[in-house]
Design an enzyme around this catalytic site. Structure first.
Site, PDB file in Angstrom:
ATOM      1  N   PRO A  92       0.963  -1.172  -0.001  1.00  0.00           N
ATOM      2  CA  PRO A  92      -0.107   0.072   0.038  1.00  0.00           C
ATOM      3  C   PRO A  92       0.885   1.453   0.044  1.00  0.00           C
ATOM      4  CG  PRO A  92       0.082  -0.957   2.238  1.00  0.00           C
ATOM      5  CD  PRO A  92       0.811  -1.812   1.277  1.00  0.00           C
ATOM      6  N   SER A 130       4.028  -9.118  -6.201  1.00  0.00           N
ATOM      7  CA  SER A 130       3.402  -8.045  -5.942  1.00  0.00           C
ATOM      8  C   SER A 130       3.956  -6.666  -6.670  1.00  0.00           C
ATOM      9  CB  SER A 130       4.191  -7.479  -4.387  1.00  0.00           C
ATOM     10  OG  SER A 130       3.503  -8.482  -3.462  1.00  0.00           O
ATOM     11  N   LEU A 163      -3.741  -8.831 -14.012  1.00  0.00           N
ATOM     12  CA  LEU A 163      -5.498  -9.166 -13.730  1.00  0.00           C
ATOM     13  C   LEU A 163      -6.070  -7.890 -13.349  1.00  0.00           C
ATOM     14  CD1 LEU A 163      -6.452  -9.521 -10.804  1.00  0.00           C
ATOM     15  CD2 LEU A 163      -5.241 -11.373 -10.983  1.00  0.00           C
ATOM     16  N   SER A 269     -16.088   8.393 -16.287  1.00  0.00           N
ATOM     17  CA  SER A 269     -16.771   8.094 -15.088  1.00  0.00           C
ATOM     18  C   SER A 269     -16.731   9.196 -13.894  1.00  0.00           C
ATOM     19  CB  SER A 269     -16.148   6.814 -14.533  1.00  0.00           C
ATOM     20  OG  SER A 269     -14.923   7.137 -14.275  1.00  0.00           O
ATOM     21  N   PHE A 272     -11.620   6.985 -11.591  1.00  0.00           N
ATOM     22  CA  PHE A 272     -11.311   5.372 -11.289  1.00  0.00           C
ATOM     23  C   PHE A 272     -10.892   5.414  -9.775  1.00  0.00           C
ATOM     24  CE2 PHE A 272      -7.366   7.890 -12.541  1.00  0.00           C
ATOM     25  CZ  PHE A 272      -6.474   7.621 -11.283  1.00  0.00           C
ATOM     26  N   GLY A 273     -11.208   4.064  -9.289  1.00  0.00           N
ATOM     27  CA  GLY A 273     -10.998   3.734  -8.027  1.00  0.00           C
ATOM     28  C   GLY A 273     -10.137   2.376  -8.139  1.00  0.00           C
ATOM     29  N   CYS A 276      -5.205  -0.286  -7.031  1.00  0.00           N
ATOM     30  CA  CYS A 276      -3.961  -0.139  -7.880  1.00  0.00           C
ATOM     31  C   CYS A 276      -3.472   1.185  -8.544  1.00  0.00           C
ATOM     32  CB  CYS A 276      -3.877  -1.164  -8.779  1.00  0.00           C
ATOM     33  SG  CYS A 276      -3.562  -2.724  -8.224  1.00  0.00           S
ATOM     34  N   PHE A 277      -4.473   1.835  -9.253  1.00  0.00           N
ATOM     35  CA  PHE A 277      -4.025   2.903 -10.071  1.00  0.00           C
ATOM     36  C   PHE A 277      -3.450   4.131  -9.365  1.00  0.00           C
ATOM     37  CE2 PHE A 277      -7.070   2.067 -13.847  1.00  0.00           C
ATOM     38  CZ  PHE A 277      -6.367   1.045 -14.270  1.00  0.00           C
ATOM     39  N   ARG A 346     -11.794  -0.692  -2.145  1.00  0.00           N
ATOM     40  CA  ARG A 346     -10.638  -0.050  -2.011  1.00  0.00           C
ATOM     41  C   ARG A 346     -10.515   1.123  -2.946  1.00  0.00           C
ATOM     42  NH1 ARG A 346      -5.991  -4.819  -1.582  1.00  0.00           N
ATOM     43  NH2 ARG A 346      -7.263  -5.374  -3.380  1.00  0.00           N
TER      44      ARG A 346
HETATM   45  P1  NAD Z   1      -4.397  -8.112  -0.528  1.00  0.00           P
HETATM   46  O1  NAD Z   1      -4.260  -7.032   0.515  1.00  0.00           O
HETATM   47  O2  NAD Z   1      -5.798  -8.495  -0.996  1.00  0.00           O
HETATM   48  O3  NAD Z   1      -3.401  -9.420  -0.202  1.00  0.00           O
HETATM   49  C1  NAD Z   1      -2.224  -9.382   0.461  1.00  0.00           C
HETATM   50  C2  NAD Z   1      -2.210 -10.592   1.422  1.00  0.00           C
HETATM   51  O4  NAD Z   1      -0.819 -10.550   2.083  1.00  0.00           O
HETATM   52  C3  NAD Z   1      -3.070 -10.261   2.705  1.00  0.00           C
HETATM   53  O5  NAD Z   1      -3.979 -11.385   2.894  1.00  0.00           O
HETATM   54  C4  NAD Z   1      -2.030 -10.247   3.925  1.00  0.00           C
HETATM   55  O6  NAD Z   1      -2.398 -10.662   5.102  1.00  0.00           O
HETATM   56  C5  NAD Z   1      -0.872 -11.117   3.130  1.00  0.00           C
HETATM   57  N1  NAD Z   1       0.310 -10.985   3.839  1.00  0.00           N
HETATM   58  C6  NAD Z   1       1.112  -9.525   3.999  1.00  0.00           C
HETATM   59  N2  NAD Z   1       2.185  -9.925   4.612  1.00  0.00           N
HETATM   60  C7  NAD Z   1       2.307 -11.281   4.650  1.00  0.00           C
HETATM   61  C8  NAD Z   1       3.427 -12.070   4.929  1.00  0.00           C
HETATM   62  N3  NAD Z   1       4.766 -11.633   5.386  1.00  0.00           N
HETATM   63  N4  NAD Z   1       3.214 -13.377   4.922  1.00  0.00           N
HETATM   64  C9  NAD Z   1       2.228 -13.921   4.466  1.00  0.00           C
HETATM   65  N5  NAD Z   1       0.968 -13.068   4.089  1.00  0.00           N
HETATM   66  C10 NAD Z   1       1.205 -11.889   4.117  1.00  0.00           C
HETATM   67  O7  NAD Z   1      -3.501  -7.404  -1.631  1.00  0.00           O
HETATM   68  P2  NAD Z   1      -3.795  -7.747  -3.162  1.00  0.00           P
HETATM   69  O8  NAD Z   1      -4.933  -7.035  -3.649  1.00  0.00           O
HETATM   70  O9  NAD Z   1      -3.699  -9.138  -3.371  1.00  0.00           O
HETATM   71  O10 NAD Z   1      -2.304  -7.353  -4.080  1.00  0.00           O
HETATM   72  C11 NAD Z   1      -1.064  -7.843  -3.703  1.00  0.00           C
HETATM   73  C12 NAD Z   1      -0.173  -7.205  -4.653  1.00  0.00           C
HETATM   74  O11 NAD Z   1      -0.352  -7.309  -6.014  1.00  0.00           O
HETATM   75  C13 NAD Z   1      -0.008  -5.673  -4.568  1.00  0.00           C
HETATM   76  O12 NAD Z   1       1.324  -5.476  -4.583  1.00  0.00           O
HETATM   77  C14 NAD Z   1      -0.687  -4.985  -5.617  1.00  0.00           C
HETATM   78  O13 NAD Z   1      -0.533  -3.689  -5.798  1.00  0.00           O
HETATM   79  C15 NAD Z   1      -0.593  -6.113  -6.648  1.00  0.00           C
HETATM   80  N6  NAD Z   1      -1.493  -6.217  -7.632  1.00  0.00           N
HETATM   81  C16 NAD Z   1      -3.093  -6.176  -7.288  1.00  0.00           C
HETATM   82  C17 NAD Z   1      -4.050  -6.329  -8.379  1.00  0.00           C
HETATM   83  C18 NAD Z   1      -5.376  -6.068  -7.870  1.00  0.00           C
HETATM   84  O14 NAD Z   1      -6.099  -6.190  -8.572  1.00  0.00           O
HETATM   85  N7  NAD Z   1      -5.800  -6.245  -6.485  1.00  0.00           N
HETATM   86  C19 NAD Z   1      -3.617  -6.552  -9.661  1.00  0.00           C
HETATM   87  C20 NAD Z   1      -2.270  -6.377 -10.043  1.00  0.00           C
HETATM   88  C21 NAD Z   1      -1.339  -6.397  -8.908  1.00  0.00           C
HETATM   89  C1  UDX Z   2      -6.078  -2.353 -12.706  1.00  0.00           C
HETATM   90  C2  UDX Z   2      -5.645  -2.617 -14.168  1.00  0.00           C
HETATM   91  O1  UDX Z   2      -6.451  -2.712 -15.126  1.00  0.00           O
HETATM   92  C3  UDX Z   2      -4.923  -4.110 -14.054  1.00  0.00           C
HETATM   93  O2  UDX Z   2      -4.328  -4.406 -15.169  1.00  0.00           O
HETATM   94  C4  UDX Z   2      -3.805  -4.136 -12.986  1.00  0.00           C
HETATM   95  O3  UDX Z   2      -3.620  -5.449 -12.750  1.00  0.00           O
HETATM   96  C5  UDX Z   2      -4.600  -3.642 -11.666  1.00  0.00           C
HETATM   97  O4  UDX Z   2      -5.216  -2.335 -11.768  1.00  0.00           O
HETATM   98  P1  UDX Z   2      -8.503  -2.718 -11.507  1.00  0.00           P
HETATM   99  O5  UDX Z   2      -7.997  -1.654 -10.856  1.00  0.00           O
HETATM  100  O6  UDX Z   2      -8.985  -4.195 -10.760  1.00  0.00           O
HETATM  101  O7  UDX Z   2      -7.244  -3.333 -12.685  1.00  0.00           O
HETATM  102  O8  UDX Z   2      -9.856  -2.579 -12.531  1.00  0.00           O
HETATM  103  P2  UDX Z   2      -9.913  -1.642 -13.729  1.00  0.00           P
HETATM  104  O9  UDX Z   2     -10.714  -2.375 -14.895  1.00  0.00           O
HETATM  105  O10 UDX Z   2      -8.654  -1.320 -14.374  1.00  0.00           O
HETATM  106  O11 UDX Z   2     -10.605  -0.374 -13.389  1.00  0.00           O
HETATM  107  C6  UDX Z   2     -10.131   0.504 -12.440  1.00  0.00           C
HETATM  108  C7  UDX Z   2     -10.967   1.820 -12.354  1.00  0.00           C
HETATM  109  O12 UDX Z   2     -10.919   2.588 -13.533  1.00  0.00           O
HETATM  110  C8  UDX Z   2     -12.413   1.121 -11.918  1.00  0.00           C
HETATM  111  O13 UDX Z   2     -12.816   2.182 -10.911  1.00  0.00           O
HETATM  112  C9  UDX Z   2     -13.237   1.376 -13.138  1.00  0.00           C
HETATM  113  O14 UDX Z   2     -14.487   1.489 -13.061  1.00  0.00           O
HETATM  114  C10 UDX Z   2     -12.472   2.750 -13.841  1.00  0.00           C
HETATM  115  N1  UDX Z   2     -12.539   2.769 -15.070  1.00  0.00           N
HETATM  116  C11 UDX Z   2     -12.022   1.945 -16.038  1.00  0.00           C
HETATM  117  C12 UDX Z   2     -13.018   3.812 -15.700  1.00  0.00           C
HETATM  118  O15 UDX Z   2     -13.474   4.731 -15.245  1.00  0.00           O
HETATM  119  N2  UDX Z   2     -13.096   3.931 -17.086  1.00  0.00           N
HETATM  120  C13 UDX Z   2     -12.669   2.851 -17.956  1.00  0.00           C
HETATM  121  O16 UDX Z   2     -12.613   3.144 -19.221  1.00  0.00           O
HETATM  122  C14 UDX Z   2     -12.101   1.786 -17.384  1.00  0.00           C
END
Ligand code: NAD
Ligand code: UDX
Length: 472
Positions: A92, A130, A163, A269, A272-273, A276-277, A346
């Site tokens: 984070p 990550s 993803l 929109s 965005f939320g 990640c972004f 989030r």
């Molecule tokens: P998340 O908070 O859902 O999951 C992370 C997990 O890691 C938690 O359950 C936490 O308890 C665990 N954790 C933390 N420290 C630990 C440790 N030392 N040992 C064991 N477990 C531990 O987070 P997420 O959304 O899965 O994101 C993970 C990473 O992937 C981030 O760096 C994020 O930026 C990246 N990412 C997220 C997305 C998404 O769509 N959420 C997409 C692409 C990349």
């Molecule tokens: C994003 C990236 O797309 C993904 O590749 C990366 O791994 C993680 O971050 P995510 O945040 O899960 O994925 O969803 P995404 O579909 O990208 O949407 C992000 C935000 O943008 C949402 O709030 C969505 O509603 C908004 N959005 C998306 C718009 O407002 N307009 C669009 O055209 C697309």
């Protein structure tokens, strides 16, 4: 290194869970153990109600759980057993200290890496899953190398995850590309190939890209920054559309038909939320500042500033339209998740909007098909403002249907683009009948057919469109 036979994933979250469940689903010859320090999360992965909602996830998990897919709190045991370890923990934005509000908090990555170094009894490929600042692999390597011996060797790879939530399973089954970065040494390249072979069970060779470590790390931040930049660009244009009579859908379509631009990610929109972004752009901004590149930092920062502006602009427009006051008015907010098909909240725009409505003393009724009451209350609690459950519940009513939320409301605000809010699915005539008149509807997602709803009697306001255009 011979073929990978046992994988451990540290972090059973939105990324670790689905990603490694799909690996288990596609690679029956590999044992996959997903571990987490959070016992409640692991218990949920082992239960009938998975901890995250993601279309198709349940089928994948149920198909392999107990066969070659395991969820466990035994982090050390899974590390020891694995040939390859994904580090998929949260990164984070830092809340305090150096770089607060911008830099990524790498404490979880470091602690997972130290754990691996401490307990490993055989050589491992350690994979950064990550999203991390460019050159984080160097710090991980230093920690791991300090614990290497003649018998235990660590290779480090970067394999960022692309993803998107809501489509995670499809994205994992049919990825546009898989990216694997490695040190360009013979061992690094061998490790890169071992991971490529895992993905090779279902991903075409041409879609598995191999680069150096730093390109891979930076590509993840770059991809998210560019995607978010497109949304901020179209949202900036939406403000011009509202002031001129241009229609943002038409502008996006006309631009997107240019094959150099492409049509995706141009939907205006309320902002965005998602987890990640914003975090990843701020991470890029911080990195640029650290590299003494202030112009580069300012350029990317503007993407986040524009997103904040869009949310505030939407709220201002609602207040202005409701005769400059929303005090004691009932506002029905449809949708609380940051996008459809996920229960994740989030950085959801809904949180910013609702907090603003509460500040203006409105009464807010919220409905979301996948976000539960406890999550909403937690997200809206703010230390020093509304910091107890009772205080939140005094200001907001959490409803179990859109109809309940809209009953006696002065305005309906569409915040998440759930299909069930579309005008061919929701009975807007029924909603209209139950509302105070004039009945206002604010569409922050370009979801409804505004002329159709105007005919029913609604006063409709759509982001990026105006009645001036004649077809808003
Ligand atoms: P998340 O908070 O859902 O999951 C992370 C997990 O890691 C938690 O359950 C936490 O308890 C665990 N954790 C933390 N420290 C630990 C440790 N030392 N040992 C064991 N477990 C531990 O987070 P997420 O959304 O899965 O994101 C993970 C990473 O992937 C981030 O760096 C994020 O930026 C990246 N990412 C997220 C997305 C998404 O769509 N959420 C997409 C692409 C990349
Ligand atoms: C994003 C990236 O797309 C993904 O590749 C990366 O791994 C993680 O971050 P995510 O945040 O899960 O994925 O969803 P995404 O579909 O990208 O949407 C992000 C935000 O943008 C949402 O709030 C969505 O509603 C908004 N959005 C998306 C718009 O407002 N307009 C669009 O055209 C697309």
């Amino acid at each position: 290194m011979t073929a990978v036979k046992s994988i451990c994933c540290i972090g059973a979250g939105y990324v670790g869970g689905p990603t490694c469940a799909v690996i288990a689903y596609k690679c029956h010859d590999i044992k996959v153990t997903i571990v987490d320090v959070n016992p409640a999360r692991i218990a949920a992965w082992n239960s009938d109600k998975l901890p995250i909602y993601e279309p198709g996830l349940e089928d994948v998990v149920l198909a392999r759980r107990g066969k070659n897919l395991f969820f466990s709190t035994n982090v050390d045991g899974a590390i020891q057993e694995a040939d390859l370890i994904f580090v998929s923990v949260n990164t984070p934005t830092k809340k305090s200290g150096m770089g607060a509000g911008r830099a990524a908090d790498l404490a979880y990555v470091e602690s997972a890496t130290r754990r691996i170094a401490q307990v490993a009894t055989s050589s491992k490929i350690v994979v950064e899953k990550s999203t991390v600042p460019c050159r984080t692999a160097q710090s991980m390597r230093t920690i791991l190398e300090a614990n290497s011996t003649d018998k235990i060797h660590f290779d480090i790879l970067s394999n960022p995850e692309f993803l998107a939530e809501g489509t995670a399973i499809d994205d994992l089954l049919k990825p546009d590309r898989v990216l694997i970065g490695a040190l360009q040494t013979p061992e690094g390249i061998r490790a890169q190939q071992a991971l490529a072979d895992v993905y090779g069970h279902w991903v075409a060779k041409e879609s598995i890209l191999t680069t150096n470590l730093w390109s891979s790390e930076l590509s993840k931040l770059a991809a998210n920054a560019m995607l978010a930049q497109r949304i901020s660009s179209v949202n900036a244009l939406s403000a011009i559309c509202e002031a001129t009579g241009a229609d943002v859908d038409e502008v996006a379509y006309a631009c997107g038909r240019d094959s150099r631009l492409g049509s995706k990610f141009l939907k205006a929109s309320v902002g965005f939320g998602g987890s990640c972004f914003q975090k990843d752009i701020l991470n890029l901004v911080y990195l640029s500042e650290q590299l003494n590149l202030p112009e580069v930092a300012a350029y990317w920062h503007q993407v986040v500033i524009m997103n904040e502006y869009q949310k505030k602009r939407f709220v201002r427009n609602i207040i202005k339209t409701l005769f400059n006051t929303i005090t004691n008015k009932k506002i029905a907010v449809l949708g609380f998740a940051f996008k459809k098909d996920t229960g994740d909240t989030r950085e959801s725009a809904a949180i910013t909007l609702i907090k603003d409505f509460i500040q203006e003393s409105a009464r807010v009724a919220i409905y979301d098909p996948k976000v539960d009451r406890q999550q909403i209350v937690m997200d809206l609690s703010e230390p020093g403002v509304v910091d107890t459950q009772q205080q939140v519940e005094k200001h907001v009513q959490i409803c179990s249907s859109a109809y309940e939320a809209a009953k006696d409301a002065d305005a309906v605000v569409l915040v998440t683009e759930w299909d069930e809010f579309r005008d061919d699915q929701l009975d807007y005539a029924k909603i209209y009948d139950g509302m105070h008149k004039p009945a206002f509807l604010f569409d922050g997602r370009l979801l409804v057919n505004a002329p159709k709803l105007r005919k029913m009697g609604f006063k409709v306001n759509v982001i990026g469109k105006t009645e001036l255009a004649g077809k808003a």
